[in-house]
Each structure stands twice: as C-alpha cells, then as structure tokens.
Motif scaffolding. Structure first.
Motif, mmCIF file in Angstrom:
data_model
loop_
_atom_site.group_PDB
_atom_site.id
_atom_site.type_symbol
_atom_site.label_atom_id
_atom_site.label_comp_id
_atom_site.label_asym_id
_atom_site.label_seq_id
_atom_site.Cartn_x
_atom_site.Cartn_y
_atom_site.Cartn_z
ATOM 1 N N GLU A 212 12.487 -0.404 0.464
ATOM 2 C CA GLU A 212 11.155 0.215 0.447
ATOM 3 C C GLU A 212 11.235 1.681 0.851
ATOM 4 O O GLU A 212 10.562 2.535 0.261
ATOM 5 C CB GLU A 212 10.227 -0.552 1.385
ATOM 6 C CG GLU A 212 9.870 -1.941 0.873
ATOM 7 C CD GLU A 212 9.122 -2.771 1.897
ATOM 8 O OE1 GLU A 212 8.454 -3.736 1.487
ATOM 9 O OE2 GLU A 212 9.209 -2.469 3.115
ATOM 10 N N PHE B 81 0.644 -0.593 -2.781
ATOM 11 C CA PHE B 81 1.272 -1.360 -3.851
ATOM 12 C C PHE B 81 0.258 -1.752 -4.921
ATOM 13 O O PHE B 81 -0.846 -2.206 -4.624
ATOM 14 C CB PHE B 81 1.914 -2.636 -3.284
ATOM 15 C CG PHE B 81 3.131 -2.384 -2.435
ATOM 16 C CD1 PHE B 81 4.405 -2.509 -2.977
ATOM 17 C CD2 PHE B 81 2.992 -2.022 -1.105
ATOM 18 C CE1 PHE B 81 5.532 -2.275 -2.200
ATOM 19 C CE2 PHE B 81 4.113 -1.789 -0.309
ATOM 20 C CZ PHE B 81 5.383 -1.915 -0.859
ATOM 21 N N ASP C 22 3.733 -5.518 -7.395
ATOM 22 C CA ASP C 22 5.000 -5.356 -6.680
ATOM 23 C C ASP C 22 5.490 -3.912 -6.657
ATOM 24 O O ASP C 22 6.505 -3.613 -6.020
ATOM 25 C CB ASP C 22 6.080 -6.234 -7.331
ATOM 26 C CG ASP C 22 5.793 -7.723 -7.169
ATOM 27 O OD1 ASP C 22 5.175 -8.088 -6.151
ATOM 28 O OD2 ASP C 22 6.180 -8.498 -8.070
#
Length: 279
Positions: free
Chosen positions: A15, A54, A57
C-alpha cells in the motif's frame, strides 16, 4: 461524499508503494525528489497517519501526516495529500480530510497543519471555506525550487494552514453550514491576470491536491487563479504577483490578522483577513 469510495488506514508495504506511484502521477517530480515508500512506513510506525482512499480494490488517493510538537502540544503535520486525476471532482479529497479529522480527534489530537501555495486558489477555497481552517503564517520558498511541473519553476511560497478540529468554525464548515465569506477588515487580492483560467465563481463542492500539502485533491470547478492552468508564458506575471502577496501577507500576519475566508470577485480572488486571537 462519493458512495463508492472507502477511506481506511494503510499498513502494508504494498500500500505504501502504491502511494509513491500516485505521487509520481500527481506531481511528476524527478526520481531524486520523489519521496520513497520508507517515509510512509516511518509515518505509520511513529504515531503519524497514512490513510488511503479506495475505489473497490484500487487506491485512488492518500494522505500522509507526521506527528509533530510545538509549545509542548502534539499535533499532526499533514505533509502530502493527493487524488489521481481520474477521480478528482468526486469529493475524494474531502473524504480523506474528514477521515484525517476523525482519526485525530479519536486520538485526542486537536490540530492538523499543512501548507499550500497561495496562488492555488482552488486549494485555498477548499482549505479555508470548505474545511474551516485559518492561516496566520507565510513561508517563502518553503521547499526551494523543485523539478515538479506543477510548480512551474516558481519559488515554493506557502501559507501554513491551521485546522483546529473541534472549534465551532470547523464543525460548521465540515457540516456545510458555514456562511460564505463576508466583508473583512483586510484582504489580499490575486488579479485575474495572474493566470490563464476558467473564470467562474467559487461553488461547493471542492477539493484540492497538496504536498506540504500541495498538488491535487481538487474538486473545485475552475477558480480564477489556478497555477496548474498557468501557461509557461504567464510565469513572469505569477512571480510578480507572488512577490507582492508575500509582502502583503507578511505585513498583515505581523499585525495579528488571519485568513478567514476566500472569495471570488469580478477582478480575481480575495483572501479575506481579520484580527484573530486564540483567546
């Protein structure tokens, strides 16, 4: 709010690396000036704050803040916030900032600060009018001259934003009940000629991009002075305006004034200032 967007804390190396990808897409810095994913790791593990937005995804935006200390008071310095171009004007930036506020208050942190370019009036409108923040400090050439095309080779002058999270002003702003800017005892004016732009009135909604914060959360439909729309030939004009407003902001701040509003006028944009005290 964008119903299809979720905001949550970021925790994994994957991330954090995605945040760096977004950084490159938004700012276009040279490799040397692109912040590595390790800085996100450090913010996450030392009491700071790294949040991601987000769409399903896919991460489409983020904020990064460091824990900070001034006069024995802890606050967050929000160093970066950005939304990818495909998801701007969808309230994603506002969603990220409100999530920042909620997380900070949950940890008993009452202030978040960041910086923005005063020539970027989209960000000014978002920060001051939409979030209820104030400004009382002007920092000349904060980052030095950078390689980012967004900065156009200009000195990186910045206004320091103070977001006092639990004040009546902020609570009203984040709930869309703050009145539009009214007459102020003083103002700093940015003329229409400062940049090539779409001359339309300020309107809700809005959201910016920021590194220090400053680059692109913006949901603002064409402010009269938007550096991201400046043609290269207009850079000289921007430097002249920048020099003037640097002197004017510095003078008003030295007298105890603060920026409390931003408004569109026939001739450009006004930063509205008034005397301000914490007491």
């Amino acid at each position: 709010m964008a119903a299809d967007i979720t905001v949550r804390p970021l925790q994994t190396l994957e991330e954090f690396r995605r945040c760096v990808e977004i950084t490159r897409e938004v700012w276009g810095d040279s490799e040397l000036e692109t912040e590595p994913y390790i800085t996100f790791v450090i913010a996450h593990h030392t009491g700071g704050q790294v949040l991601g937005a987000f769409d399903g995804d896919l991460m489409v935006g983020f904020t990064k803040a460091f824990i900070a200390l001034r006069d024995r008071s802890i606050y967050l310095h929000s160093h970066m916030a950005a939304v990818v171009p495909s998801h701007r004007n969808r309230h994603v930036g506002r969603q990220l900032k409100l999530a920042q506020r909620e997380d900070a208050l949950r940890r008993d942190i009452r202030i978040i600060e960041w910086t923005f370019d005063p020539l970027e009036t989209k960000n000014a409108h978002f920060n001051i009018n939409r979030l209820g923040a104030i400004c009382r400090r002007y920092i000349p050439n904060f980052y030095g001259i950078t390689t980012s095309p967004l900065h156009r080779g200009l000195p990186t002058d910045r206004l320091l934003v103070e977001w006092h999270l639990d004040t009546k002003r902020v609570v009203g702003a984040v709930n869309d009940i703050t009145p539009e800017p009214r007459e102020c005892p003083a103002h700093v004016h940015l003329p229409v000629s400062a940049a090539i732009r779409n001359a339309v009135s300020f309107g809700r909604p809005s959201e910016p991009v920021v590194r220090g914060e400053s680059a692109s959360l913006t949901d603002f439909p064409g402010a009269p002075s938007d550096l991201q729309a400046v043609a290269p030939s207009a850079t000289t004009s921007c430097i002249e305006v920048q020099s003037r407003i640097r002197a004017e902001f510095t003078e008003w701040f030295s007298k105890g004034y603060a920026v409390l509003g931003v408004r569109s006028t026939v001739s450009g944009v006004d930063y509205c200032l008034a005397p301000y005290s914490d007491f």
